[in-house]
Write a protein that holds these residues in place. Structure first.
Motif, PDB file in Angstrom:
ATOM      1  N   LEU A   1      34.173  41.652  41.131  1.00 49.69           N
ATOM      2  CA  LEU A   1      35.057  40.822  41.962  1.00 49.69           C
ATOM      3  C   LEU A   1      36.099  41.670  42.686  1.00 49.69           C
ATOM      4  O   LEU A   1      37.063  41.127  43.237  1.00 49.69           O
ATOM      5  CB  LEU A   1      35.767  39.773  41.091  1.00 49.69           C
ATOM      6  N   ARG A   2      35.902  42.962  42.732  1.00 46.76           N
ATOM      7  CA  ARG A   2      36.871  43.818  43.410  1.00 46.76           C
ATOM      8  C   ARG A   2      36.906  43.513  44.901  1.00 46.76           C
ATOM      9  O   ARG A   2      35.872  43.301  45.533  1.00 46.76           O
ATOM     10  CB  ARG A   2      36.521  45.289  43.178  1.00 46.76           C
TER      11      ARG A   2
ATOM     12  N   ASN B   1      37.683  40.908  46.407  1.00 49.88           N
ATOM     13  CA  ASN B   1      37.336  39.528  46.754  1.00 49.88           C
ATOM     14  C   ASN B   1      38.626  38.724  46.829  1.00 49.88           C
ATOM     15  O   ASN B   1      39.252  38.440  45.804  1.00 49.88           O
ATOM     16  CB  ASN B   1      36.376  38.941  45.716  1.00 49.88           C
TER      17      ASN B   1
ATOM     18  N   ALA C   1      37.620  44.132  38.462  1.00 47.47           N
ATOM     19  CA  ALA C   1      38.636  43.500  39.305  1.00 47.47           C
ATOM     20  C   ALA C   1      39.660  44.538  39.720  1.00 47.47           C
ATOM     21  O   ALA C   1      39.781  45.604  39.102  1.00 47.47           O
ATOM     22  CB  ALA C   1      39.319  42.349  38.558  1.00 47.47           C
TER      23      ALA C   1
ATOM     24  N   THR D   1      41.741  41.473  44.111  1.00 44.66           N
ATOM     25  CA  THR D   1      41.036  40.322  43.542  1.00 44.66           C
ATOM     26  C   THR D   1      42.031  39.173  43.486  1.00 44.66           C
ATOM     27  O   THR D   1      43.028  39.256  42.772  1.00 44.66           O
ATOM     28  CB  THR D   1      40.518  40.651  42.130  1.00 44.66           C
TER      29      THR D   1
ATOM     30  N   SER E   1      38.841  34.217  43.033  1.00 48.15           N
ATOM     31  CA  SER E   1      38.338  35.242  42.117  1.00 48.15           C
ATOM     32  C   SER E   1      39.119  35.227  40.814  1.00 48.15           C
ATOM     33  O   SER E   1      38.558  35.354  39.723  1.00 48.15           O
ATOM     34  CB  SER E   1      38.431  36.624  42.757  1.00 48.15           C
TER      35      SER E   1
ATOM     36  N   THR F   1      45.209  41.953  38.869  1.00 44.47           N
ATOM     37  CA  THR F   1      44.839  41.233  40.084  1.00 44.47           C
ATOM     38  C   THR F   1      46.063  40.793  40.888  1.00 44.47           C
ATOM     39  O   THR F   1      47.203  40.976  40.463  1.00 44.47           O
ATOM     40  CB  THR F   1      43.974  40.008  39.735  1.00 44.47           C
TER      41      THR F   1
END
Length: 467
Positions: A273-274, A276, A337, A341, A345, A365
Motif C-alpha cells: 500500500l505504499r 496509495n 506502508a 499511505t 489505505s 502512515t
C-alpha cells in the motif's frame, strides 16, 4: 460482488441526501425561515437576502448540514462576506478566480480543513471524472516479459479493455515484427511502438506454432489499479488506489478479488500500500472485509447527515461487519506502508490489523482518518466537504497520528526484504498500534487551525491538497 453492491448502495444514500436537501436549503435561506438558524443563533430572517448569491447560500447550507466540524468552525453567513483584503483579492483576480466566487472560496478556507474546499465552474470541468477513474493511458496496452531470452519480445500481460485486449493480443504472444519491420533490438521496438490516439499499429506475432498479423487501433484506456508480481515465490499484490472505474469495469474491488483468486494457492501474500493516497470507500471497505472472518467488525464511520425535518445536522455511526467469511481469511498477510499511505489505505490497514494482527513494514502512515462527500452545486461548481470520521472496532482513530509499522524501515528494498522474510515465516503477530506523534498534516488539537501552511484558497496552496 453481492456484498459490494449492498455496501455501495448504502453509501450512496448519503450522497443522494445531499441533493435532496438542495431545494430546501435554498428556499429556507431565501424565505428567511427561522428554523434554518445556525447554532450561533443567527436566523435567515435576520439576513438581507440581496447580500448573498444563491450559490453562496447553497454552499453555506451544505456546510451547515454536512461539515462534521461545523460546530467548531462554521460561523454566521455574514462572517464570510467581503472579508478578503486587497492583496488576497488581487491574487485571486490575477489567478483568474471569478470575483463573484471569492466569498465562497473564503468561507471554505475558514473551515480549517484542506479537504473541505470549493472549485468554481471554470475549474470543475472534468475533475469529478478524474476522482472516480484510474489514470488514463494512450498506447497499445500490454507489458513485456523481461525474463525471456534476450532479443525476444514476449507479451507478459495484456491490460483488460485496452486496445491490445480488444484486438486479440494475448499473454505469451511473441512479437516478431511491427509494421512489417523485424524487431532486432529495444530501440527498434520503442521507435515502432510510438503512436497517437487513432493510429493503427500492426503487430506480427508467434502464438504456439502459428504466425498472425494483428492490427491494434490506439486509443485511451483506463489503467489497472491492482498489480500482482512475485518475489521468491511470494505473491505481492500492489494496490495503487481505490476507484470505481479502472481497466476492470467494476473497479478496484473487482481487480483485487481477481488477484486474490489468482494467488489463492499461496498461503502467504504481501500487500503493498505504499504511496496509495486512498480513494473510494465503496471499494476499500469491502476489500478490507475479504481479509476477515464472519462476524468480524471491519470499521466504523461517523457521518454527518442532514435532518431536513428538524432542519439540523445529525451525527450517526455506522459499523461495517462481515456477514460471511472473506475469501482470504485463512491466508497470512504482510503489509507494506509508508508516509504516503493515506485515507482508504489506512482504513484497510486499521480494519485488518485490529482483527488479524498481521505485521506492517515501512514508515508511519499519513494519518487521514476522515472522509469527504463530493458533489456538484447548481452552478456546476465542485465541492468537497469532510462529512465522515473513521474509527476502528475499538472506537479508536488513527487520525492525525497515522498507523505505526512493526518494523520501521524507510528504504523500499530493505522493507520488501523484511516483508519477504516475515511472509515466509508466517508467525509474526503485530504488536505496534497507531502513531504517537502528530504527523503535522492536521491540527494538533481539535480547535487549532491546521498546521499546513497558507490560506487554502490561494492557488498554489489550494491545488496542493486536492487528492
Amino acid at each position: 460482488m453481492g456484498r459490494y453492491r449492498l455496501l455501495s448502495k448504502g453509501f450512496r444514500k448519503v450522497y443522494s441526501l445531499i441533493y435532496t436537501i438542495s431545494a430546501f436549503s435554498l428556499a429556507c435561506f431565501a424565505m428567511g425561515a427561522t428554523a434554518c438558524s445556525s447554532d450561533s443563533g443567527t436566523s435567515a430572517n435576520e439576513l438581507k437576502a440581496s447580500s448573498y448569491t444563491k450559490e453562496f447560500l447553497y454552499n453555506y447550507s451544505q456546510l451547515y448540514y454536512l461539515y462534521i466540524n461545523k460546530d467548531l468552525y462554521l460561523g454566521k453567513p455574514e462572517d464570510y462576506i467581503d472579508k478578503l483584503d486587497k492583496e488576497q483579492v488581487k491574487l485571486l483576480v490575477q489567478s483568474g478566480y471569478p470575483w463573484d466566487y471569492h466569498d465562497i472560496y473564503y468561507m471554505y478556507a475558514m473551515m480549517n480543513d484542506a479537504f473541505t474546499y470549493y472549485i468554481d465552474p471554470a475549474r470543475s470541468v472534468g475533475l469529478m471524472s478524474t476522482w472516480s477513474t484510474s489514470a488514463p493511458k494512450t498506447d497499445a496496452g500490454f507489458t513485456l516479459d523481461s525474463t525471456v531470452i534476450k532479443q525476444k519480445y514476449v507479451i507478459k500481460q495484456v491490460i483488460k479493455n485496452s486496445p491490445a485486449d480488444k484486438a486479440g493480443l494475448k499473454a505469451g504472444d511473441e512479437i516478431t515484427e511491427i509494421e512489417g519491420t523485424p524487431i532486432t533490438n529495444d530501440i527498434v521496438f520503442q521507435r515502432l511502438s510510438i503512436a497517437s490516439e487513432g493510429d493503427t499499429i500492426t503487430f506480427t506475432i508467434k502464438r504456439d506454432s502459428t504466425t498472425q498479423t494483428i492490427p491494434v487501433e490506439i486509443e485511451s484506456y483506463l489503467t489497472p489499479t491492482v498489480e500482482t508480481t512475485f518475489e521468491d515465490s511470494i505473491p505481492i499484490i500492489k494496490i495503487k488506489e481505490f476507484t470505481a472505474y479502472t481497466s476492470n469495469d467494476s473497479g478496484t474491488y473487482a481487480e483485487f478479488v481477481e488477484a486474490l483468486h489468482e494467488t489463492e494457492k499461496y498461503r502467504t501474500t504481501i500487500i503493498d500500500l505504499r504511496n496509495n493516497g486512498g480513494g473510494d470507500m465503496d471499494h476499500c471497505i469491502p476489500m478490507a472485509q475479504e481479509f476477515l472472518s464472519k462476524n468480524d467488525t471491519a470499521i466504523g464511520v461517523i457521518r454527518a447527515l442532514p435532518d431536513t425535518i428538524h432542519k439540523k445536522q445529525v451525527i450517526d455511526t455506522l459499523y461495517f461487519f462481515n456477514k460471511t467469511d472473506g475469501i482470504a481469511k485463512d491466508r497470512y498477510f504482510v503489509f507494506l506502508a509508508n508516509e504516503k499511505t493515506a485515507s482508504c489505505s489506512e482504513l484497510m490497514l486499521a480494519s485488518v490489523t485490529t482483527n488479524k494482527k498481521y505485521p506492517v513494514i515501512g514508515t508511519t502512515t499519513y494519518g487521514k482518518g476522515i472522509g469527504q462527500s463530493r458533489f456538484f452545486t447548481p452552478s456546476m461548481s465542485l465541492v468537497s466537504i469532510t462529512s465522515m470520521k473513521i474509527i476502528d472496532k475499538q472506537k479508536t482513530t488513527y487520525h492525525k497520528y497515522g498507523i505505526a509499522p512493526d518494523f520501521a524501515i524507510s528504504d523500499n528494498d530493505l522493507a520488501l526484504e523484511k516483508a519477504l522474510a516475515l511472509a515466509k515465516d508466517q508467525n509474526y503477530i503485530r504488536v505496534a498500534g497507531y502513531g504517537t506523534v502528530n504527523t503535522g498534516h492536521f491540527a494538533k488539537v481539535t480547535v487549532e487551525p491546521d498546521t499546513m501552511p497558507g490560506f487554502y484558497l490561494l492557488p498554489e496552496e489550494y491545488r496542493r491538497f486536492i487528492w
